[in-house]
Motif scaffolding. Sequence first.
Motif, mmCIF file in Angstrom:
data_model
loop_
_atom_site.group_PDB
_atom_site.id
_atom_site.type_symbol
_atom_site.label_atom_id
_atom_site.label_comp_id
_atom_site.label_asym_id
_atom_site.label_seq_id
_atom_site.Cartn_x
_atom_site.Cartn_y
_atom_site.Cartn_z
ATOM 1 N N ALA A 30 39.211 70.876 58.626
ATOM 2 C CA ALA A 30 40.150 70.039 59.791
ATOM 3 C C ALA A 30 41.404 69.207 58.815
ATOM 4 O O ALA A 30 42.276 69.007 59.430
ATOM 5 C CB ALA A 30 39.233 69.471 60.554
ATOM 6 N N LEU A 31 40.582 68.446 58.152
ATOM 7 C CA LEU A 31 41.614 67.264 57.387
ATOM 8 C C LEU A 31 42.747 68.053 56.597
ATOM 9 O O LEU A 31 43.741 67.518 56.422
ATOM 10 C CB LEU A 31 40.624 66.294 56.281
ATOM 11 N N ARG A 32 42.351 69.373 56.069
ATOM 12 C CA ARG A 32 43.602 70.120 55.367
ATOM 13 C C ARG A 32 44.322 70.731 56.485
ATOM 14 O O ARG A 32 45.070 71.488 56.069
ATOM 15 C CB ARG A 32 42.912 71.114 54.349
ATOM 16 N N GLY A 33 44.061 70.604 57.859
ATOM 17 C CA GLY A 33 45.137 71.119 58.749
ATOM 18 C C GLY A 33 44.637 72.370 59.084
ATOM 19 O O GLY A 33 45.507 72.946 59.898
#
Length: 428
Positions: free
Chosen positions: A48-51
Amino acid sequence: MSASLHAYDVIRRRALELVEEHQVDPARDREEARTLVERAVEEYQERALRGQGRRLADPGRMEDRVIRSLADFGPLTGLLARTDVEEIFVEGSRVTYLEAGGRLRAIDEPTTEEENRHVVDRLLAGTDRRLDASNPMVQARVLDGTARLTAVIPPIADRLSVTLRRYALRRETLSSLVELGSLTKAAAGFLSLVMQTRASVLVSGPPGAGKTSLLSAMLAAAPATHCVRCCEEVRELSVPLVHGSFYEARPPAVDGSGEITLRDLVKTVLAMRPDRIVVGEVRGAEAFELTRAVNAGCGFACTVHANSARDALEALVNAALMAGENVEDGIVRRIFATAIDLVVHLDRTVAPRPGTTTVRREVMEILALVPSLHGDFSTQPLFTRSAPGSTLEWTGALPPEGLADRLRRRLPKGVGMAAVLEGSVSLP
């Protein structure tokens, strides 16, 4: 699919992969399973942090939800812990439940059909029943015998379709049914007297009307010296038997062998000198074996789905004819007309109240069968209820002479049959 449900589905799938990879049994190694679930959540958060998705606002809550799915019974876990939930229904991804008051609700937690199927498989894991392409319909006792599971999958159903019926934890008695309003004191006393003999009784009603509860209560009133043999497709009766036992049908194995049908069970117990044979939910050829019980000199008690007491008699005849023994309708009808003593019919109604509903399970009528010159069913109402919620009243009629003679032998000295039926005396 909502974002939260998508995240849950992704994390749960990954957790299942990790559990399988590490050969962990979530039910036995819960802490180790939780560690793997935490890892799956962390991996999701990193993506999720990487989109590649939306971060979880509450990772701990997601971990609890996934571990419930793997180690417990997923969205059914909370429902199964409640004592006020009578039935749970699963239709694909949708889960609803029926409260004791009769109100149908949906669970707040979203789920998927795949997860619900996993729950069904976990419930069946402790039984000898299976649900797969070769056996797409199943009935089984689950949760240590406290519930009955009925499940159907495609291609028989268009999606996963499940009903999980919880059994009442208390053991019903005729007295407790009086307190619940199902019976009057007079009717309970009469049925208690009937159970002191080898009289044959048919208990009828629609699904959920309380047939099994009433039959259990009646069996509890039978003398300890009576040998009672109880045969069921899936066991529901739970009555302490001093003399007798319970028998449950068995489905065929994977190769099609080893099946033991309800009819097989009735045939077997006929050779075990029963005073009374009990058959739960008569639906097919096992009814024909009850005609043999007449010649064996034993009584019987059984339940059957029907809309009225008269309909129940016809349903029993039709079920017996399904045995395909080339016996004419008239012969089966004459046998049952002379063998059955009483039909007790129940119904289930939902009474609305402000803000809620109440389920009533009531005995609507008790019919006695009387001799007929034509060998057909001739009945005499003994107790009737004019409408749901009204009083179950004695009609003023007495049982036919054959049954009355047997009952009088069980009465205390000086007590007449009319006194029992009108409720002016109390029987133990």
